[in-house]
Every structure is written in structure tokens, then in C-alpha cells.
Design an enzyme around this catalytic site. Sequence first.
Site, PDB file in Angstrom:
ATOM      1  N   TYR A 156       0.862  -1.181   0.000  1.00 37.58           N
ATOM      2  CA  TYR A 156       0.000   0.000   0.000  1.00 37.58           C
ATOM      3  C   TYR A 156       0.897   1.229   0.000  1.00 37.58           C
ATOM      4  O   TYR A 156       1.807   1.343   0.809  1.00 37.58           O
ATOM      5  CB  TYR A 156      -0.909   0.022   1.231  1.00 37.58           C
ATOM      6  CG  TYR A 156      -1.811   1.246   1.274  1.00 37.58           C
ATOM      7  CD1 TYR A 156      -2.798   1.430   0.304  1.00 37.58           C
ATOM      8  CD2 TYR A 156      -1.662   2.223   2.251  1.00 37.58           C
ATOM      9  CE1 TYR A 156      -3.622   2.550   0.333  1.00 37.58           C
ATOM     10  CE2 TYR A 156      -2.487   3.340   2.283  1.00 37.58           C
ATOM     11  CZ  TYR A 156      -3.460   3.505   1.322  1.00 37.58           C
ATOM     12  OH  TYR A 156      -4.276   4.612   1.345  1.00 37.58           O
ATOM     13  N   ASP A 251       9.318   2.888   0.330  1.00 36.74           N
ATOM     14  CA  ASP A 251       8.200   3.532   1.001  1.00 36.74           C
ATOM     15  C   ASP A 251       8.301   3.181   2.480  1.00 36.74           C
ATOM     16  O   ASP A 251       7.893   2.104   2.912  1.00 36.74           O
ATOM     17  CB  ASP A 251       6.863   3.074   0.405  1.00 36.74           C
ATOM     18  CG  ASP A 251       5.677   3.792   1.056  1.00 36.74           C
ATOM     19  OD1 ASP A 251       5.893   4.477   2.079  1.00 36.74           O
ATOM     20  OD2 ASP A 251       4.555   3.660   0.539  1.00 36.74           O
ATOM     21  N   LYS A 279       3.515   9.345   8.898  1.00 35.60           N
ATOM     22  CA  LYS A 279       3.208   8.743  10.202  1.00 35.60           C
ATOM     23  C   LYS A 279       4.157   9.226  11.314  1.00 35.60           C
ATOM     24  O   LYS A 279       4.046  10.361  11.735  1.00 35.60           O
ATOM     25  CB  LYS A 279       3.135   7.223  10.059  1.00 35.60           C
ATOM     26  CG  LYS A 279       1.991   6.871   9.084  1.00 35.60           C
ATOM     27  CD  LYS A 279       1.615   5.411   8.958  1.00 35.60           C
ATOM     28  CE  LYS A 279       0.367   5.305   8.077  1.00 35.60           C
ATOM     29  NZ  LYS A 279       0.460   4.398   6.963  1.00 35.60           N
TER      30      LYS A 279
HETATM   31  C1  LIG Z   1      -0.117   4.830   5.514  1.00 35.52           C
HETATM   32  C2  LIG Z   1       0.757   4.566   4.332  1.00 35.52           C
HETATM   33  C3  LIG Z   1       0.792   5.434   3.235  1.00 35.52           C
HETATM   34  C4  LIG Z   1      -0.155   6.581   3.086  1.00 35.52           C
HETATM   35  O1  LIG Z   1       0.016   7.564   4.051  1.00 35.52           O
HETATM   36  P1  LIG Z   1      -1.224   8.552   4.375  1.00 35.52           P
HETATM   37  O2  LIG Z   1      -0.632   9.545   5.328  1.00 35.52           O
HETATM   38  O3  LIG Z   1      -2.301   7.707   4.949  1.00 35.52           O
HETATM   39  O4  LIG Z   1      -1.625   9.168   3.080  1.00 35.52           O
HETATM   40  C5  LIG Z   1       1.717   5.193   2.245  1.00 35.52           C
HETATM   41  N1  LIG Z   1       2.562   4.145   2.309  1.00 35.52           N
HETATM   42  C6  LIG Z   1       2.554   3.280   3.349  1.00 35.52           C
HETATM   43  C7  LIG Z   1       3.536   2.158   3.382  1.00 35.52           C
HETATM   44  C8  LIG Z   1       1.624   3.443   4.372  1.00 35.52           C
HETATM   45  O5  LIG Z   1       1.568   2.555   5.366  1.00 35.52           O
END
Ligand SMILES: *Cc1c(COP(=O)(O)O)cnc(C)c1O
Length: 437
Positions: A156, A251, A279
Site C-alpha cells: 500500500y 516507502d 506517520k
Molecule cells: C499509511 C501509508 C501510506 C499513506 O500515508 P497517508 O498519510 O495515509 O496518506 C503510504 N505508504 C505506506 C507504506 C503506508 O503505510
Amino acid sequence: MTISTERAGAALRTASRQDDLRARAADLFPGGVNSPVRAFRSVGRPPLVLDRGSGPRVRDVDGRWYLDYIGSWGPAILGHAAPAVVDAVREAALCGFALGTTGPREVELGERVRAAMPSMERVRFVSSGTEAVMSAIRLARGATGRDLIVKFAGGYHGHGDSLLVEAGSGLATLAMPGSAGVTEAAARDTIVVPYNDVDAVAEVFRAHPDRVAAIIVEPVGANVGVIAPLPGFLEALRELTEANGALLIFDEVITGFRVARGGAQARYGIVPDLTTLGKIVGGGMPIGAYGGRADLMAHIAPEGGVYQAGTLSGHPLSMAAGIATLNLLTPVAYEMLEATGAALESGLRVAAAETGREVAIARVGSLLTVFFRRDLPHDAAQALDADREAYARFFGAMLDQGVLLAPSQFEAWFVSVAHGDAEVGETLAAARKAFAA
Ligand SMILES: *Cc1c(COP(=O)(O)O)cnc(C)c1O
């Protein structure tokens, strides 16, 4: 008189504040929520309405407290409302909110990020992880002059169009392969391969020579439950991208400052070209960041021709919360996170074995998933094969004992430094009953 007052009181008690707010939220918001996983659909429970967090615990609007493993879906690595973070945000707020120019806190947090992750030679702050990933992808295409992006099934990377294919928990929980509204054109330039499958990646480069702009990967899979990279997987991605003139994007929106201060790139010793963060780096406030090699970041406007902007980028309150959070993430904090994660893992394993429950527990540092299947999954297809109904029953039994787990088989449990021995003991006692149920 007395009787009717008592009746009114009883009526108030049965229609709880949660029921009232849930009903009003259901009327306002699609699914009653502002982000799909909050709907708790896959665990068959009504969504919780929480109004307070403190340390490892959260409270619902009816006053019931829970031991929390949602952890704000990742950011709450210090637990909730850590006093130093609250103070930093309050102090920043008193100076005015976004002033629309560069501010001192952006410079300070940027330098801390670079010190923790030296591969991020230059950095841009944005307002969400989604935005960070969208920007990094645009940069990769702009810098290489190539179109194709390779991602892994179950990975994701936010809800940007081009990456919203086979994209992990939210979709997996709803059993959706992708999203309606994503055009074929947007999805066409994305190639999806299984996680941990080096041969599949090599095959993509053979089939599409000189066309792949970048591989984007969660260096520890955390969005179909936790999936650790097999030995050699991340190394192979580094070698294959380098050999084929493509970029490697880590990511680290979840793993950054989570699996080590320097993220997965420090934990596994791999240097990506670009990194995305979110995050934890915002300490619970809205944030995203991307960065990497200086020569690549020079393509970003106004230095270069890849446009990316944001009215509230580098917001002082987010910067303040991020700085205060990183200040507390000392080497000792990571030792504690590792120890707590390990104690939970081994205790859960024993509890499951005692009750004859067949589970596989995946853990990397303070990220953990109890998969209701026999073997640890190495890719999304294996993870999705887990018994979601068994997980839903387990979740419900834990919730009834006051322990709030990830409300999906396909989300990680997030352990914080505020989770200590007492909280682990409480969790394991509840788990013994829940596994047996
Ligand atoms: C949560 C997440 C995102 C997206 O971040 P948001 O602040 O929710 O837009 C992207 N990549 C990873 C791996 C994530 O866990």
C-alpha cells in the site's frame, strides 16, 4: 416523579453516546467514517468512537478504556499524548499556525531526518504519506524519462491513482482488487509482482528494457499484515534497479523511525535512491516527506521541472510534533520496542500453542501480525489465505476484555514505548482466553 426520572436515566444509559455519534456519523460520512479501515467491517463490530488517548490506552466516548494496538495506524510510537509532544505543539500553536514561508522547525526536522537516513540527502515535506508517494513517483518518472512503475501485490502506497492496484489492507479487507474510478490509463503503467519474488522482478526488466522508471517497495511489508523481506530480496532489488537504470524507492511511511531510527534502510543496510516518510515523522500530526539523492531532488520545482507544491507543507505544528517525537526516539527506546515486541511474540505463541490454535506470528521490531494460518506468509497471496473469520472472533474476544487490536487480519499491531511489562501481561492473559474461545 421519581419513577419517571429513573426511566429517563435508564433510557439515556441504553442509548449510549457512542450509539448516538455512530448514527450521526453514518448519516454524514460514507460508511460512517473518514477512512475505510475505521469502519471495523471485517471484524463485524460497530466502529469505535474514541475521544481520548493517554500512553498505551484509548477511551471511548462512553468512558470505557482499552489497551491500544492500533496506535493511530503507526504514528503513536510514544503512546498517546506524550507530554513532551503536547508541550511542543502547544508552544508552536501560540506562535501562529502556518505562516506560508519557510520556518525554523522545517529546517530542524529536515536535518534530523537526514541525520537518521543519510540516503535522504535532500528532503521535501508534504502533508500526507499519499502525497509523498505521488510526488516521489512523479519525480522518478521526470528524472528518468521513463513511464513504468513496479510495485508489489499487497503493497500500500497511499491512494494515488497509479498505485491503487492490488494495494493491501483497506482493499483486501473489503475484498476489492482495486478501486473504481482509476482509469485504465492510470493503472496501465503500473506492473504488479509478488512480494519477495526476485525472479518476477528480473522478468519485468527483461520484458520491458529501458522502460522502468522505478520500483517502489515497502521494505517490510506492513499492509497485508507484516511480511518480512526474505534474505537477499531487498539486495536484489537494489542490484536489478541499478543494472537497469531504474530507481529504487523505499516507502518507509510505516517503517521509517519504526523498525529502527534509520528505518528499514538502516536495519537491512540498503541505500535506496528515494525514500517516502509519513506517520511517525509527524508525531501524530498530518505529514509526509520524500527525499533522496541530491541530483534527483534537484529535479523538483523551483530548481527543476517536476512540479510539486503544498499550501500547508511543513506545517509548524506537524514539525513541532515530529521534532519532539524524534527527540524521544533514543537507542534505548528502540531496545524497549524490540524487547516488548519479542515478549508479545513469544507469549502469544505460547498462548496459541496451549490452546491448540494454529497461528503464525510475523514480527519485525514493534510491528506484529498474528496470522490465522499455519505458516508465515512471504507474499500477499499467502497472507490473504489466512482465516479472517477466526481473526474476527479473536479480535472480538480481545475487545470484550478491553484490548483493542488492529481491526483487520491484514493490519499490523503497533507497539509503543508506552507498552511495558504490565501491558504485555494484560494482553497475554486476554489472548489465552481469546484463543480458547
Ligand atoms: C499509511 C501509508 C501510506 C499513506 O500515508 P497517508 O498519510 O495515509 O496518506 C503510504 N505508504 C505506506 C507504506 C503506508 O503505510
